[in-house]
Structures are given as C-alpha cells and as structure tokens.
Design a protein around this motif. Sequence first.
Motif, mmCIF file in Angstrom:
data_model
loop_
_atom_site.group_PDB
_atom_site.id
_atom_site.type_symbol
_atom_site.label_atom_id
_atom_site.label_comp_id
_atom_site.label_asym_id
_atom_site.label_seq_id
_atom_site.Cartn_x
_atom_site.Cartn_y
_atom_site.Cartn_z
ATOM 1 N N ARG A 142 0.844 -1.190 0.000
ATOM 2 C CA ARG A 142 0.000 0.000 0.000
ATOM 3 C C ARG A 142 0.880 1.241 0.000
ATOM 4 N NH1 ARG A 142 -0.355 2.266 5.190
ATOM 5 N NH2 ARG A 142 0.308 0.824 6.790
ATOM 6 N N VAL A 143 0.280 2.327 -0.455
ATOM 7 C CA VAL A 143 0.987 3.597 -0.518
ATOM 8 C C VAL A 143 0.218 4.618 0.307
ATOM 9 C CG1 VAL A 143 -0.163 4.303 -2.651
ATOM 10 C CG2 VAL A 143 2.028 5.306 -2.074
ATOM 11 N N GLU A 144 0.954 5.461 1.017
ATOM 12 C CA GLU A 144 0.382 6.574 1.767
ATOM 13 C C GLU A 144 0.952 7.863 1.185
ATOM 14 O OE1 GLU A 144 1.064 6.363 5.951
ATOM 15 O OE2 GLU A 144 -0.176 4.585 6.195
ATOM 16 N N PHE A 145 0.080 8.835 0.978
ATOM 17 C CA PHE A 145 0.479 10.103 0.394
ATOM 18 C C PHE A 145 0.013 11.240 1.291
ATOM 19 C CE2 PHE A 145 -0.962 13.549 -2.642
ATOM 20 C CZ PHE A 145 0.290 14.097 -2.813
ATOM 21 N N ASP A 146 0.958 12.021 1.795
ATOM 22 C CA ASP A 146 0.660 13.175 2.639
ATOM 23 C C ASP A 146 0.519 14.393 1.728
ATOM 24 O OD1 ASP A 146 0.557 15.303 4.379
ATOM 25 O OD2 ASP A 146 2.207 14.588 5.633
ATOM 26 N N ARG A 147 -0.720 14.688 1.355
ATOM 27 C CA ARG A 147 -0.974 15.757 0.397
ATOM 28 C C ARG A 147 -0.594 17.127 0.960
ATOM 29 N NH1 ARG A 147 -5.377 18.586 -2.540
ATOM 30 N NH2 ARG A 147 -4.780 18.473 -4.721
ATOM 31 N N ASP A 148 -0.708 17.296 2.260
ATOM 32 C CA ASP A 148 -0.328 18.574 2.867
ATOM 33 C C ASP A 148 1.169 18.835 2.713
ATOM 34 O OD1 ASP A 148 -2.948 19.058 3.630
ATOM 35 O OD2 ASP A 148 -2.673 18.246 5.647
ATOM 36 N N ALA A 149 1.975 17.785 2.704
ATOM 37 C CA ALA A 149 3.427 17.936 2.568
ATOM 38 C C ALA A 149 3.850 18.147 1.118
ATOM 39 C CB ALA A 149 4.134 16.708 3.134
ATOM 40 N N VAL A 185 -2.357 14.330 -6.790
ATOM 41 C CA VAL A 185 -3.521 13.622 -6.262
ATOM 42 C C VAL A 185 -3.247 12.134 -6.392
ATOM 43 C CG1 VAL A 185 -5.979 13.170 -6.585
ATOM 44 C CG2 VAL A 185 -5.082 15.467 -6.967
ATOM 45 N N LEU A 186 -3.417 11.383 -5.308
ATOM 46 C CA LEU A 186 -3.288 9.935 -5.344
ATOM 47 C C LEU A 186 -4.572 9.360 -5.929
ATOM 48 C CD1 LEU A 186 -1.692 7.371 -4.622
ATOM 49 C CD2 LEU A 186 -2.786 7.466 -2.364
ATOM 50 N N VAL A 187 -4.465 8.766 -7.111
ATOM 51 C CA VAL A 187 -5.629 8.205 -7.805
ATOM 52 C C VAL A 187 -6.243 7.104 -6.938
ATOM 53 C CG1 VAL A 187 -6.390 6.950 -9.847
ATOM 54 C CG2 VAL A 187 -4.671 8.753 -10.061
ATOM 55 N N ASP A 188 -7.553 7.168 -6.738
ATOM 56 C CA ASP A 188 -8.307 6.196 -5.934
ATOM 57 C C ASP A 188 -7.886 6.158 -4.471
ATOM 58 O OD1 ASP A 188 -9.815 5.441 -8.166
ATOM 59 O OD2 ASP A 188 -8.377 3.878 -8.725
ATOM 60 N N GLY A 189 -7.205 7.199 -4.009
ATOM 61 C CA GLY A 189 -6.798 7.248 -2.612
ATOM 62 C C GLY A 189 -7.961 7.630 -1.715
ATOM 63 N N ARG A 247 10.405 7.366 -4.087
ATOM 64 C CA ARG A 247 11.817 7.786 -4.072
ATOM 65 C C ARG A 247 12.024 9.127 -4.772
ATOM 66 N NH1 ARG A 247 12.881 1.942 -5.134
ATOM 67 N NH2 ARG A 247 13.576 1.117 -3.146
ATOM 68 N N ALA A 248 11.178 9.419 -5.763
ATOM 69 C CA ALA A 248 11.322 10.658 -6.530
ATOM 70 C C ALA A 248 10.795 11.882 -5.803
ATOM 71 C CB ALA A 248 10.607 10.521 -7.876
ATOM 72 N N CYS A 249 9.969 11.687 -4.795
ATOM 73 C CA CYS A 249 9.368 12.822 -4.084
ATOM 74 C C CYS A 249 10.438 13.577 -3.299
ATOM 75 C CB CYS A 249 8.273 12.338 -3.141
ATOM 76 S SG CYS A 249 7.480 13.707 -2.260
ATOM 77 N N PRO A 250 10.622 14.865 -3.598
ATOM 78 C CA PRO A 250 11.684 15.623 -2.926
ATOM 79 C C PRO A 250 11.401 15.941 -1.458
ATOM 80 C CG PRO A 250 10.435 17.067 -4.365
ATOM 81 C CD PRO A 250 9.926 15.671 -4.602
ATOM 82 N N VAL A 251 10.150 15.780 -1.014
ATOM 83 C CA VAL A 251 9.823 16.090 0.379
ATOM 84 C C VAL A 251 9.339 14.864 1.155
ATOM 85 C CG1 VAL A 251 9.386 18.544 -0.015
ATOM 86 C CG2 VAL A 251 7.515 16.894 -0.267
ATOM 87 N N ASP A 252 9.531 13.681 0.586
ATOM 88 C CA ASP A 252 9.158 12.418 1.246
ATOM 89 C C ASP A 252 7.692 12.390 1.674
ATOM 90 O OD1 ASP A 252 11.763 11.395 0.945
ATOM 91 O OD2 ASP A 252 12.403 12.371 2.801
ATOM 92 N N ALA A 253 6.821 12.881 0.796
ATOM 93 C CA ALA A 253 5.383 12.877 1.096
ATOM 94 C C ALA A 253 4.734 11.539 0.775
ATOM 95 C CB ALA A 253 4.689 13.989 0.302
ATOM 96 N N ILE A 254 5.491 10.614 0.204
ATOM 97 C CA ILE A 254 4.953 9.319 -0.215
ATOM 98 C C ILE A 254 5.709 8.216 0.519
ATOM 99 C CG2 ILE A 254 4.526 7.779 -2.169
ATOM 100 C CD1 ILE A 254 4.828 10.359 -3.949
ATOM 101 N N PHE A 312 -3.643 10.301 2.327
ATOM 102 C CA PHE A 312 -4.455 9.435 1.484
ATOM 103 C C PHE A 312 -3.754 8.098 1.304
ATOM 104 C CE2 PHE A 312 -5.761 13.688 0.743
ATOM 105 C CZ PHE A 312 -7.122 13.616 0.526
ATOM 106 N N VAL A 313 -4.544 7.025 1.261
ATOM 107 C CA VAL A 313 -4.018 5.664 1.222
ATOM 108 C C VAL A 313 -4.714 4.881 0.123
ATOM 109 C CG1 VAL A 313 -3.753 3.538 2.568
ATOM 110 C CG2 VAL A 313 -3.661 5.742 3.715
ATOM 111 N N ARG A 314 -3.971 3.975 -0.510
ATOM 112 C CA ARG A 314 -4.576 3.027 -1.450
ATOM 113 C C ARG A 314 -3.671 1.812 -1.568
ATOM 114 N NH1 ARG A 314 -3.841 4.135 -7.849
ATOM 115 N NH2 ARG A 314 -4.185 1.911 -7.838
#
Length: 81
Positions: free
Chosen positions: A2-9, A34-38, A63-70, A46-48
């Motif tokens: 599963r993946v978690e995405f911190d949209r605020d970050a 936006v995390l699709v289907d999250g 790994r590509a996220c520069p602020v580790d939001a994923i 957001f989680v999916r």
Amino acid sequence: MRVEFDRDACIGMFQCAAEWEAGFEVDRDAGKAVLVDGEESEDGVFVRDVPEDAELDAKFAARACPVDAIRVYDDDGEQVV
C-alpha cells in the motif's frame, strides 16, 4: 502493498506523476499531486492499495518525491520506501 500520500506535505513538483502515471494525477489548480483512488485515512493523508503490476512504479514515485510525502509499505506493514 500500500501507498500513503501526505498531500499537505506535497510541494507540487509532480515527479510522482511522472514515475507512476496511473497512480498520481497533477492538480495544477491546487499545486499538488492527487493519489488516484486514494481514500483519506487522516487529515491530508491518502491511502490506497498498490496493484501488483505497479509496485515498482509506486516505489519509484516515493523515491522521486523531494519532500518524502509518499511512503510505501509491504503486506506486513513494514515501510519499504
């Protein structure tokens, strides 16, 4: 997996969308991905589940996220990225 995405970050670099086109969309109006289907699990996070054929793409997006939001977790709940 599963993946978690911190949209605020998120700072809107959209590198996640470039790495995992089916997993992230670009929201230029908000300046954030936006995390699709999250589904929102807590405020701004957001989680999916990650399809088996997209596990590598999800890891690259994180790994590509520069602020580790994923963050990516395996089926045992251990963070792998």
